[in-house]
Design a protein around this motif. Structure first.
Motif, PDB file in Angstrom:
ATOM      1  N   ARG A 177      43.666  69.181  45.396  1.00  0.00           N
ATOM      2  CA  ARG A 177      43.192  67.902  44.838  1.00  0.00           C
ATOM      3  C   ARG A 177      44.285  66.848  44.966  1.00  0.00           C
ATOM      4  NH1 ARG A 177      40.884  70.262  39.130  1.00  0.00           N
ATOM      5  NH2 ARG A 177      39.112  71.462  39.966  1.00  0.00           N
ATOM      6  N   LEU A 178      43.950  65.750  45.628  1.00  0.00           N
ATOM      7  CA  LEU A 178      44.905  64.676  45.898  1.00  0.00           C
ATOM      8  C   LEU A 178      44.419  63.386  45.263  1.00  0.00           C
ATOM      9  CD1 LEU A 178      45.369  65.411  49.722  1.00  0.00           C
ATOM     10  CD2 LEU A 178      46.717  66.325  47.831  1.00  0.00           C
ATOM     11  N   LEU A 179      45.307  62.697  44.565  1.00  0.00           N
ATOM     12  CA  LEU A 179      44.985  61.417  43.932  1.00  0.00           C
ATOM     13  C   LEU A 179      45.774  60.316  44.618  1.00  0.00           C
ATOM     14  CD1 LEU A 179      43.704  59.672  41.690  1.00  0.00           C
ATOM     15  CD2 LEU A 179      45.627  60.332  40.208  1.00  0.00           C
ATOM     16  N   SER A 180      45.072  59.315  45.135  1.00  0.00           N
ATOM     17  CA  SER A 180      45.689  58.176  45.822  1.00  0.00           C
ATOM     18  C   SER A 180      45.415  56.900  45.043  1.00  0.00           C
ATOM     19  CB  SER A 180      45.111  58.057  47.241  1.00  0.00           C
ATOM     20  OG  SER A 180      45.546  56.869  47.864  1.00  0.00           O
TER      21      SER A 180
ATOM     22  N   PHE B 171      45.174  67.301  39.174  1.00  0.00           N
ATOM     23  CA  PHE B 171      45.499  67.132  40.589  1.00  0.00           C
ATOM     24  C   PHE B 171      46.755  67.908  40.966  1.00  0.00           C
ATOM     25  CE2 PHE B 171      42.947  63.441  39.458  1.00  0.00           C
ATOM     26  CZ  PHE B 171      42.062  63.357  40.520  1.00  0.00           C
ATOM     27  N   HIS B 172      46.849  68.209  42.275  1.00  0.00           N
ATOM     28  CA  HIS B 172      48.038  68.875  42.796  1.00  0.00           C
ATOM     29  C   HIS B 172      49.108  67.870  43.204  1.00  0.00           C
ATOM     30  CE1 HIS B 172      44.968  72.053  43.438  1.00  0.00           C
ATOM     31  NE2 HIS B 172      45.979  72.880  43.242  1.00  0.00           N
ATOM     32  N   LEU B 173      48.691  66.708  43.669  1.00  0.00           N
ATOM     33  CA  LEU B 173      49.608  65.694  44.194  1.00  0.00           C
ATOM     34  C   LEU B 173      49.077  64.310  43.862  1.00  0.00           C
ATOM     35  CD1 LEU B 173      51.850  64.538  46.140  1.00  0.00           C
ATOM     36  CD2 LEU B 173      50.276  64.993  48.025  1.00  0.00           C
ATOM     37  N   VAL B 174      49.976  63.433  43.421  1.00  0.00           N
ATOM     38  CA  VAL B 174      49.619  62.042  43.142  1.00  0.00           C
ATOM     39  C   VAL B 174      50.503  61.152  43.997  1.00  0.00           C
ATOM     40  CG1 VAL B 174      49.379  60.235  41.399  1.00  0.00           C
ATOM     41  CG2 VAL B 174      49.031  62.629  40.762  1.00  0.00           C
ATOM     42  N   GLY B 175      49.895  60.177  44.676  1.00  0.00           N
ATOM     43  CA  GLY B 175      50.659  59.238  45.489  1.00  0.00           C
ATOM     44  C   GLY B 175      50.155  57.833  45.300  1.00  0.00           C
ATOM     45  N   GLY B 176      51.044  56.859  45.464  1.00  0.00           N
ATOM     46  CA  GLY B 176      50.617  55.478  45.264  1.00  0.00           C
ATOM     47  C   GLY B 176      51.511  54.473  45.957  1.00  0.00           C
TER      48      GLY B 176
ATOM     49  N   LYS C 260      42.400  73.796  38.499  1.00  0.00           N
ATOM     50  CA  LYS C 260      42.824  73.610  39.881  1.00  0.00           C
ATOM     51  C   LYS C 260      43.417  74.899  40.426  1.00  0.00           C
ATOM     52  CE  LYS C 260      47.425  71.680  38.824  1.00  0.00           C
ATOM     53  NZ  LYS C 260      48.299  70.505  38.933  1.00  0.00           N
ATOM     54  N   GLU C 261      43.328  75.043  41.760  1.00  0.00           N
ATOM     55  CA  GLU C 261      43.842  76.232  42.429  1.00  0.00           C
ATOM     56  C   GLU C 261      45.356  76.345  42.245  1.00  0.00           C
ATOM     57  OE1 GLU C 261      42.211  78.530  44.157  1.00  0.00           O
ATOM     58  OE2 GLU C 261      40.242  77.653  44.498  1.00  0.00           O
ATOM     59  N   VAL C 262      45.835  77.569  42.247  1.00  0.00           N
ATOM     60  CA  VAL C 262      47.284  77.822  42.164  1.00  0.00           C
ATOM     61  C   VAL C 262      47.782  78.140  43.566  1.00  0.00           C
ATOM     62  CG1 VAL C 262      49.095  79.280  41.219  1.00  0.00           C
ATOM     63  CG2 VAL C 262      47.120  78.662  39.808  1.00  0.00           C
TER      64      VAL C 262
END
Length: 394
Positions: A67-70, A100-105, A391-393
């Motif tokens: 899961r990725l959050l942009s 989420f696994h990763l957050v970017g902005g 969320k997946e590990v």
């Protein structure tokens, strides 16, 4: 021709044997006799048959979804993104870091990503700030973050806003913490004006370790708004960078976030990409007004044109990559397995300014975010249902 079934059964299962004889029979049935009475097999065609058991294996293979959050740039309009994130957190009753696994902005989105993944002092596995906290911070401190430099004559003779004041306010919340100190992986998009390329500051790469204040000062340094950030990496002997707003070419950083997500999670088999924008304002330019325009008349519109064009282009590209397309046999395929959704409301021209810190405007932006979520209630509930499970590990 004699075929020793006992011999080949060590290598072929019963399905393969049946398929062999069926295929042999079909070849003989389709063959034709030549002038000498010999059977000639039909020509080979480019037809591929996927065995049923292979398709079943594909369906039952465990899926590992990242899961990725942009988060887009947009100045004070970032409060729209914070409000949408608040809806997600409060509906799921857990923080963004657990969803989420990763957050970017980029720019405002880079600030949100940095704050949302900052670890709590009491428990480094928990975030220090919630999306609700960020909505309140932006409501209360935006006027200080955008503190004018009157000597610049509104940005004509220098940066419009005071970079030191911006750093002072953000330091109150983040202190001297560094970008590698996060609850989950984090990426902040900036632009290196010396090398003329993107510099993505990540939490997992040593050469990308800066103070968090440097990182968000860099990603927020929009041309003519704030001065470029002269950022020194914390680790190693790398030369300092001269960094500016990542919105220079990636105001919507979803592609960058997806790229980093693929690098960081190579074993992932599918992706959930949630891209949140700070709103889009339609200010049409008509031929009669622009046909004789020069640089002075075009200049006020260029930033909006470039950022909107990039955001829309990347949105359409990602939408296409995640949408199933049928091949010549009618079988649907996607370039990326998973789900991609984009969340950004329409804005009125009066709400579209990136530096309108008037409290009335900020509260109106919050209302716009709330109305937008209500308007897309069915889509939003589908998203929540996908995000509700753990969320997946990796």
């Amino acid at each position: 021709m004699f075929i020793n079934i006992k011999h080949i059964s060590k290598y072929l299962n019963i399905y393969s044997i049946l398929f062999f004889f069926i295929h042999l029979e079909s070849v003989n049935a389709c063959a034709v006799q030549n002038d000498f009475g010999l059977l000639i097999p039909p020509p080979i065609t480019q037809t591929y048959i996927l065995p049923a058991h292979a398709e079943l294996q594909k369906e039952t293979q465990p899926q590992k979804k990242v899961r990725l959050l942009s988060l887009d740039g947009g100045g004070v309009r970032g409060i729209i993104e914070a409000r949408i994130l608040q809806h997600i957190e409060e509906n799921l009753e857990k923080p963004i870091c657990e969803i989420f696994h990763l957050v970017g902005g980029t720019s405002a989105g880079g600030i949100l990503a940095t704050f949302l993944t900052a670890p709590s002092e009491g428990d480094p596995t928990k975030p220090k700030y919630s999306a609700r906290d960020l909505v309140n911070i932006l409501l209360e401190r935006s006027e200080e973050l955008f503190s004018p430099q009157y000597s610049s004559l509104n940005g004509l003779l220098g940066p419009k806003y005071d970079s030191e004041k911006f750093r002072s306010v953000t330091h109150e919340y983040l202190g001297d913490d560094i970008t590698s100190h996060t609850v989950i992986p984090t990426a902040v998009v900036t632009y290196n004006i010396v090398n003329q390329n993107f510099k993505i500051i990540t939490s997992w790469e040593n050469e990308s370790t800066f103070t968090k204040v440097d990182a968000i000062s860099a990603t927020s340094a929009a041309a003519s708004f704030f001065r470029p950030c002269f950022a020194h990496p914390v680790a190693g002997k790398a030369n300092p960078y001269v960094l500016t707003d990542g919105g220079t070419g990636a105001n919507n950083p979803a592609l960058s976030v997806l790229s980093k997500g693929r690098d960081l999670y190579p074993e992932a088999t599918s992706f959930e990409v949630v891209s949140i924008g700070s709103g889009k304002a339609n200010k049409p330019l008509y031929y009669k007004n622009m046909k004789d325009a020069g640089i002075i008349k075009w200049a006020p519109h260029l930033v909006r044109i470039f950022t909107n064009a990039q955001a829309e282009n990347d949105h359409e590209f990602l939408k296409n990559m995640f949408s199933p397309k049928q091949d010549s046999h009618g079988i649907p395929h996607t370039i990326f397995s998973g789900d991609y959704t984009r969340w950004t409301p329409r804005l009125n021209p009066e709400n579209s300014k990136m530096d309108n810190t008037d409290p009335t405007n900020l509260r109106e932006l919050i209302r716009i975010a709330d109305d937008y979520i209500d308007l897309r209630k069915d889509d939003f509930n589908l998203l929540l249902n996908r995000l509700r499970c753990e969320k997946e590990v990796f």
